[in-house]
Structure formats: structure tokens, C-alpha cells
Design a protein around this motif. Structure first.
Motif, PDB file in Angstrom:
ATOM      1  N   THR A  48      31.271 -27.044 -98.052  1.00  0.00           N
ATOM      2  CA  THR A  48      29.822 -26.912 -97.930  1.00  0.00           C
ATOM      3  C   THR A  48      29.464 -25.428 -97.854  1.00  0.00           C
ATOM      4  O   THR A  48      30.319 -24.573 -97.565  1.00  0.00           O
ATOM      5  CB  THR A  48      29.299 -27.621 -96.677  1.00  0.00           C
ATOM      6  N   ALA A  87      27.796 -24.045 -95.551  1.00  0.00           N
ATOM      7  CA  ALA A  87      28.044 -23.604 -94.170  1.00  0.00           C
ATOM      8  C   ALA A  87      29.521 -23.283 -93.969  1.00  0.00           C
ATOM      9  O   ALA A  87      29.876 -22.332 -93.260  1.00  0.00           O
ATOM     10  CB  ALA A  87      27.588 -24.684 -93.194  1.00  0.00           C
ATOM     11  N   GLU A  88      30.408 -24.063 -94.598  1.00  0.00           N
ATOM     12  CA  GLU A  88      31.844 -23.821 -94.459  1.00  0.00           C
ATOM     13  C   GLU A  88      32.274 -22.562 -95.204  1.00  0.00           C
ATOM     14  O   GLU A  88      33.159 -21.825 -94.736  1.00  0.00           O
ATOM     15  CB  GLU A  88      32.623 -25.039 -94.955  1.00  0.00           C
ATOM     16  N   GLU A 127      23.482 -22.815 -99.799  1.00  0.00           N
ATOM     17  CA  GLU A 127      22.815 -23.924 -99.114  1.00  0.00           C
ATOM     18  C   GLU A 127      23.817 -24.591 -98.173  1.00  0.00           C
ATOM     19  O   GLU A 127      24.868 -25.074 -98.606  1.00  0.00           O
ATOM     20  CB  GLU A 127      22.296 -24.927-100.143  1.00  0.00           C
ATOM     21  N   ASN A 128      23.494 -24.634 -96.904  1.00  0.00           N
ATOM     22  CA  ASN A 128      24.441 -25.086 -95.880  1.00  0.00           C
ATOM     23  C   ASN A 128      25.027 -26.463 -96.159  1.00  0.00           C
ATOM     24  O   ASN A 128      26.225 -26.679 -95.993  1.00  0.00           O
ATOM     25  CB  ASN A 128      23.769 -25.086 -94.511  1.00  0.00           C
ATOM     26  N   GLY A 129      24.213 -27.420 -96.580  1.00  0.00           N
ATOM     27  CA  GLY A 129      24.696 -28.787 -96.740  1.00  0.00           C
ATOM     28  C   GLY A 129      25.235 -29.120 -98.114  1.00  0.00           C
ATOM     29  O   GLY A 129      25.742 -30.228 -98.324  1.00  0.00           O
ATOM     30  N   LYS A 130      25.142 -28.198 -99.055  1.00  0.00           N
ATOM     31  CA  LYS A 130      25.570 -28.469-100.425  1.00  0.00           C
ATOM     32  C   LYS A 130      27.069 -28.250-100.591  1.00  0.00           C
ATOM     33  O   LYS A 130      27.646 -27.338-100.005  1.00  0.00           O
ATOM     34  CB  LYS A 130      24.806 -27.565-101.390  1.00  0.00           C
ATOM     35  N   LEU A 131      27.726 -29.102-101.408  1.00  0.00           N
ATOM     36  CA  LEU A 131      29.147 -28.938-101.706  1.00  0.00           C
ATOM     37  C   LEU A 131      29.336 -27.987-102.876  1.00  0.00           C
ATOM     38  O   LEU A 131      28.641 -28.087-103.893  1.00  0.00           O
ATOM     39  CB  LEU A 131      29.785 -30.291-102.037  1.00  0.00           C
ATOM     40  N   TYR A 132      30.300 -27.074-102.732  1.00  0.00           N
ATOM     41  CA  TYR A 132      30.616 -26.097-103.780  1.00  0.00           C
ATOM     42  C   TYR A 132      32.114 -26.188-104.110  1.00  0.00           C
ATOM     43  O   TYR A 132      32.951 -26.353-103.213  1.00  0.00           O
ATOM     44  CB  TYR A 132      30.301 -24.681-103.323  1.00  0.00           C
ATOM     45  N   LYS A 139      37.622 -30.452 -98.844  1.00  0.00           N
ATOM     46  CA  LYS A 139      37.315 -31.825 -99.262  1.00  0.00           C
ATOM     47  C   LYS A 139      37.570 -32.000-100.752  1.00  0.00           C
ATOM     48  O   LYS A 139      37.725 -31.028-101.495  1.00  0.00           O
ATOM     49  CB  LYS A 139      35.840 -32.129 -98.962  1.00  0.00           C
ATOM     50  N   GLY A 198      33.531 -35.366-101.217  1.00  0.00           N
ATOM     51  CA  GLY A 198      33.277 -35.004 -99.833  1.00  0.00           C
ATOM     52  C   GLY A 198      34.265 -35.583 -98.844  1.00  0.00           C
ATOM     53  O   GLY A 198      34.052 -35.488 -97.625  1.00  0.00           O
TER      54      GLY A 198
END
Length: 656
Positions: free
Chosen positions: A448, A450-451, A506-511, A539, A543
């Protein structure tokens, strides 16, 4: 006159007495009351069988040159009537293309035998291909039928579970690996034992071996030697190392804690000691890395057991030393095997030129010394993205947001001039993949926003504590301030697009993120290394947390693993050509702003973008400040009240 004659007679008598004692002194020396020996030593040679280019010109290393230097020093000691012992302190393998035939040809260990090494110990990198890889190497060396050094290892053993490490147990036994060995040279007896340090064990997580603290093991082995053996010197081959921080200087701690060790060959930390460290009666020596130097210690022990350094020298192994002809032929044969057995599958040769750099990259000896951006890390991470994109052409694969590499897997650098296949391999030489072949493969994971920010925070907050955790990246950029609160040093993170523009994370988006197998495992350890403050859970694309990173290895069209060294090699080949040779662009000659260090004490810089760690710390500081103010006011109030009472009493006394 009588007094003068008496004094003269006394002086004559004293002289005669001294002359009579000279034969006794000579007899005492012949009786062994003072023993002298020369110890020739190396460590951390990391498969540098061939010379390598040196920054600023010249070369270093190479086993054919080392063989010449060893023979010269042995001959010199023999002329002086001093016996000599030759030893290695571990990590003799892993660091060049020769490691690609480690399990099948054992080129490094066989070379030690050909150069006349008497004893060696194992370093953490001898376990790079795990326990079974070490077993295969030992078997290959033994089956060669050649003369090999004895191997000693006292504190790194296979667990007692019979189902784990059977191949390793058998291979160690068949080779004859023991805790210590006795070597006699011209009547002088050396007791030699080997150790693996705690930090070395920590960096070999897949070794499958059980670890015993070095001080406990050394006390046990030294006591056994003293009880059972007739020896002159006890030599410890310690793959533990020294450090400027006394708390991390394992071999100095060893010397302080264990009496009886005469000399410690201190490997693992690649330390270069121009003068030996003396701890009590123990001498510690280190020669640096990559066969740059041959170490020489001539030691003398008197009748009371006190050691004296007669000579300590670091002998450069460079272009001024001639090749030993026979050794040069042997290395040439090994080189041909590397090309035939490994490089042929990639359509490459050992000395093939991939590109040319008009400038020096940061030398390996200084790389990652400071918490800052480095162009070599930029080049490697750019190569990761390029190579994955090439491997996935036509597959409609999801876009790659970023790539990361940690400093601990970058093993060499590029000096000005031609960059060959062997140079590219040296930079990313360690590890193996799920297929068991040399080199870490690239993998992809999803994080994410944030991660990713937490990963970026690892660089300035965890990197100074664990040097191998310093990060380099492609696709992201950030600032950091080492004066800010720990775990809140990183600011202004953003995506860095190929056109140079920035985009918020974006904190909640997966990259999608690409890294090598080892660095991916480091990402999984971020939470642990940050004491649970920075949470990162790699992940899959859906996810779901990843439990086995090897399942996410990226493969080439032919099915083989995409190795990080091969990614670097193919990227170098893709660079724009000049005079028919790909040329490294000038942008890699310095920082590009991917991470910017701003060590400001400005309160705004220190407190902007606070996370919960900083807010908690500020809360504690404000609470303490309020408590101090409260207590101060309370004390002042009490003082005023006491003053008022004393004033009232004085007034009453006056009135009375």
C-alpha cells in the motif's frame, strides 16, 4: 691505590661472570624458552581468483599473485630459520563469477590447497547456497584428490535433529572438519581452531546450522587444547570481526574474555588493521577484503608465555607482484569452466564488455558509508524495472511503481572504463534462487502507499542501526532529516514518474514493487527491525499476505529465473552507444534527487508532517514541561507561605 685495585678486580670478576652466563642464555634459548613463528593469513577473499581494477588505476587481488607472495614470504621465513603457518579466516567464496561453479568444482577451496594454505575456517558466505550447497562444495573438493587445507569450526554445528542437514553432517565428516587441529612446522606446534561470529550467523539465516556463542565455544576449545595438547601457539580463525563500536567488536570481546589465545585472524567485517590490536596477551590482525593484501605476523613467545610482535605487515597483492605460472594456468582453466557451465546459458562470456563508464562510481569500500543517495543504487534499481519490463513484454503485466535494493547485497562497484560481464556479476554476486542456481532472482510484491512510506522511513531510521538496510530506489523520492524524531525522519514522499514529475502516494492503494529475493525478505522484516512501529506486509496482487517469496520470482521467456546481476547486465547493454559501445549516461555521475538529506534544526523542519511517534513524544515532552511548571509553582507557593509564617512570627516576637 689499594681502593682502585680493589674496584678493578671487582669489575674484572663481574665481566668474567657475565661471560660465563652467555652459554647458559644460548642453551636456554635452544631449550625453547623463547619460541618464534610467522603466520601468513587472509580472510574475506570472496572468490577473487583474478585481479580486479582499482579506482584511479592499477589492479588488486588475484590468486596467482597471492601464490607468488606466499612463496616469497615462506622462503624469507625459512632463511631466517622461522617456521611459517598459512591460514584463512573464512568467506573465501562468493563474490565473483567463480562462485557459479562453487558446488560442482570448489574452485576457491581447491585454490587454497594449491597455494599451500594449512588451515581455513568457514564464513557465513560459505553457506550462501545453504547447507546442501556447502556439502556439495566440500564433496567436490575432496573428490578432486588434490591437497586441501584442513577446515576447523568449533561453534557452528548442524542441529541434532537427524532429519535436518544429513548431507551437511556427512560432508563435514567425510572432509574431516574438526573444532581444532594441530599443525607442526619445523618443531613448532600450532593449535588452530575456528569460530563463526554472531553477526555472521545473523547474515546466514538459511545456513541450517546451530549457533553457540563464540566466547563459550572458545573457552571450551582452549581448555581442551591446554589439557590435551603439547602446543606452542593457539591461533583462532574467527569469522566475527572488529568494530569501532566496542559493543559490536566481537573479536576484541573474545580476546578480553578468553585467556590463552595467542593470535586471532579477524574476518567478516572486512577490517583493515595497519597495526595489530593487542588485547592483553592476544594479538588481533585483519587484512581487509578481496585479496587486496596478504597479512604477516611474526610472533615471539618467551618462557613466561608473553607474546611480542616481531613483525606485522600487510603485503599488497597488486600489479607489482608477478603471477605464479602454474597457478595462473589453474585459474585460466577454472575461468573456462565458468564460461562453459554457467555463462553459456545467458549467451555471454567472462570478459565481454557490456558498457563503458566515463566516471568512477562510489568504490565498494566507501559505498553505503553515509546515509545518502548513491548513483550505483540508482543504476541498479533502474535496471530492475527495465529488465522486468523486457521479460514481461506482450504479457499485459501490471505497471511497476517502484524498485528497491538494500545496500547489503551490493558487493562491488564500477571504476572508470569498460564494464564487463564479470564486473556486473561482482556487483550483484551473492545468493541463489528457488532453482538453486547462483544469484538472487528478482520478485514482485504489492504494498500500500502507506507501507511504501514506511519502507522509505526504514532508510534513515533503521539504516544507521543495520548498515545493510540502507535503501536505494527507483520510482519514488523523499527527503529526510537525521535530526528529526527516530521513525519520523522521512518527509515529502511521492512517486517519481519517468518524465520527472511527482505524484502523491495514496495510503490505501496497492502498488507493484520489484526487488530481489533477499531485499524482499528484508521488506518483510521491516516491522521487526522497527520494533513494530513501521508495519509492512508484502502482498500478492489481490492483497493477500505473502508467506513464501520464492513463489513470486520473475522468470525470463525461456523459464529461467531473472537474476539481479543479469538485469543489471542487460540494462547496461541497452544504454545509448557511443563509438559502438553502450555508454553510462552522465546523470548517473551523481545524485538525482531521489532522496535528499536536509539536516536542519529549524523547528518547522523538525516538526512538520509529524506521525504518531513524534506526536507521542511531543505529548510526553509537554506533559513533563507542565509537570515541571506545576512543581515549580507549587514550590514557589510553599516558599512564600513559609516566608509569610516566619514574618508573622517575627512581628509577634517584636510586639512581645
Amino acid at each position: 691505590m689499594k681502593r682502585i685495585l680493589t674496584r678493578a678486580a671487582g669489575l674484572l670478576l663481574s665481566a668474567l661472570l657475565l661471560l660465563s652466563l652467555l652459554p647458559l642464555a644460548a642453551q636456554a634459548e635452544e631449550a625453547g624458552e623463547s619460541t618464534q613463528a610467522t603466520i601468513l593469513f587472509t580472510h574475506d577473499m570472496h572468490s577473487h581468483l583474478l585481479p580486479a581494477p582499482k579506482e584511479g588505476g592499477g589492479e588488486f587481488g588475484g590468486f596467482a599473485r597471492l601464490k607468488t607472495a606466499l612463496d616469497q614470504q615462506r622462503a624469507k621465513a625459512a632463511v631466517q630459520g622461522v617456521p611459517s603457518l598459512t591460514v584463512d579466516g573464512g568467506d573465501f567464496s562468493m563474490g565473483s563469477l567463480f562462485q557459479t561453479v562453487y558446488t560442482t568444482q570448489a574452485t576457491e577451496l581447491r585454490s587454497l590447497g594449491a597455494m599451500g594454505f594449512d588451515v581455513a575456517t568457514l564464513g557465513n558466505h560459505e553457506f550462501e547456497y545453504r547447507g546442501n550447497g556447502l556439502a556439495s562444495m566440500l564433496n567436490a573438493a575432496r573428490e578432486s584428490g588434490e591437497t586441501l587445507p584442513k577446515i576447523v569450526q568449533a561453534n557452528y554445528t548442524v542441529p541434532k535433529d537427524p532429519d535436518s542437514g544429513y548431507n551437511v553432517v556427512k560432508a563435514l565428516g567425510d572432509y574431516g572438519v574438526t573444532a581444532y587441529t594441530m599443525v607442526e612446522k619445523e618443531g613448532v606446534r600450532f593449535a588452530v581452531f575456528g569460530l563463526m561470529g554472531k553477526d555472521a550467523d545473523d547474515t546466514a539465516p538459511l545456513s541450517g546450522m546451530a549457533y553457540e556463542p563464540i566466547i563459550d565455544a572458545a573457552r571450551r576449545v582452549v581448555a581442551e587444547i591446554q589439557a590435551k595438547e603439547d602446543y606452542d601457539f593457539i591461533v583462532c580463525l574467527s569469522h566475527s570481526g572488529t568494530n569501532k563500536d566496542p559493543a559490536k567488536s566481537e573479536d576484541e570481546q573474545l580476546a578480553k574474555a578468553v585467556d590463552g589465545i595467542d593470535f586471532i585472524v579477524s574476518g567478516h567485517t572486512h577490517t583493515l588493521l595497519a597495526a595489530p590490536k593487542i588485547v592483553g596477551n592476544t594479538i588481533i590482525g585483519s587484512v581487509g577484503e578481496y585479496c587486496n593484501n596478504l597479512g604477516k605476523l611474526t610472533i615471539s613467545k618467551d618462557a613466561a608465555g608473553k607474546n611480542t610482535v616481531v613483525e606485522y605487515a600487510l603485503i599488497p597483492i597488486d600489479e607489482t607482484v608477478k603471477d605464479d605460472p602454474a597457478m595462473a594456468v589453474t585459474i585460466g582453466d577454472y575461468k573456462a569452466l565458468v564460461e562453459k557451465d554457467y555463462l553459456s546459458q545467458f549467451g555471454m562470456t567472462y570478459d565481454q564488455v557490456l558498457a563503458r563508464t566515463p566516471f568512477d562510481f562510489t568504490p565498494a569500500s566507501r559505498f553505503a558509508a553515509e546515509q545518502e543517495e548513491d548513483s550505483l543504487g540508482n543504476l541498479i534499481t533502474d535496471a530492475y524495472i527495465y529488465a522486468v519490463q523486457q521479460a514481461e513484454q506482450g504479457k499485459n503485466a501490471p505497471p511497476i511503481t517502484a524498485a528497491f535494493v538494500n545496500s547489503g547485497v551490493i558487493r562491488a562497484s564500477f571504476p572508470k572504463g569498460d564494464i564487463t560481464v564479470s564486473n556486473a556479476f561482482d556487483v550483484s554476486s551473492i545468493g541463489s534462487g528457488a532453482d538453486g542456481t547462483p544469484g538472487y532472482p528478482l520478485i514482485d510484491v504489492w504494498l500500500t502507499g502507506a507501507e511504501i512510506k514506511n519502507v522509505l522511513e526504514v532508510d534513515p531510521s533503521v539504516g544507521p542501526i543495520f548498515s545493510g538496510a540502507q535503501l536505494y530506489s527507483s520510482g519514488v523520492r523523499y527527503d529526510f532529516n537525521m535530526n528529526r524524531m527516530l521513525f519520523n525522519r522521512m518527509t515529502n514522499p511521492s512517486l517519481l514518474l519517468t518524465d520527472g514529475t511527482r505524484k502523491p502516494l495514496e495510503n490505501g492503494k496497492l502498488y507493484r514493487v520489484v526487488t530481489n529475493l533477499y531485499s524482499s525478505q528484508m521488506l518483510g522484516l521491516v516491522t521487526e527491525k522497527s520494533f513494530g512501529i513501521l508495519k509492512v506486509t508484502p502482498k500478492d496482487s489481490n492483497g493477500n499476505p505473502i508467506t513464501n517469496y520464492e513463489n513470486y520470482v520473475i522468470h525470463l521467456p525461456d523459464g529461467g529465473e531473472l537474476k539481479e546481476w543479469y538485469a543489471l547486465a542487460t540494462y547496461l547493454q541497452s544504454l545509448p552507444a557511443e563509438d559502438g559501445v553502450p555508454r553510462v549516461p552522465a546523470r548517473y555521475s551523481g545524485p538525482e534527487g531521489r532522496k535528499t538529506r536536509i539536516d536542519s534544526l529549524n523547528p518547522i523542519e523538525l516538526l512538520k508532517s509529524p506521525n504518531w511517534v513524534t506526536l507521542l513524544a511531543l505529548g510526553v515532552i509537554l506533559l513533563l514541561a507542565a509537570l515541571v511548571v506545576f512543581l515549580g509553582r507549587r514550590a514557589a507557593t510553599r516558599a512564600r507561605r513559609r516566608g509569610s509564617r516566619r514574618g508573622a512570627k517575627s512581628y509577634k516576637s517584636y510586639r512581645g
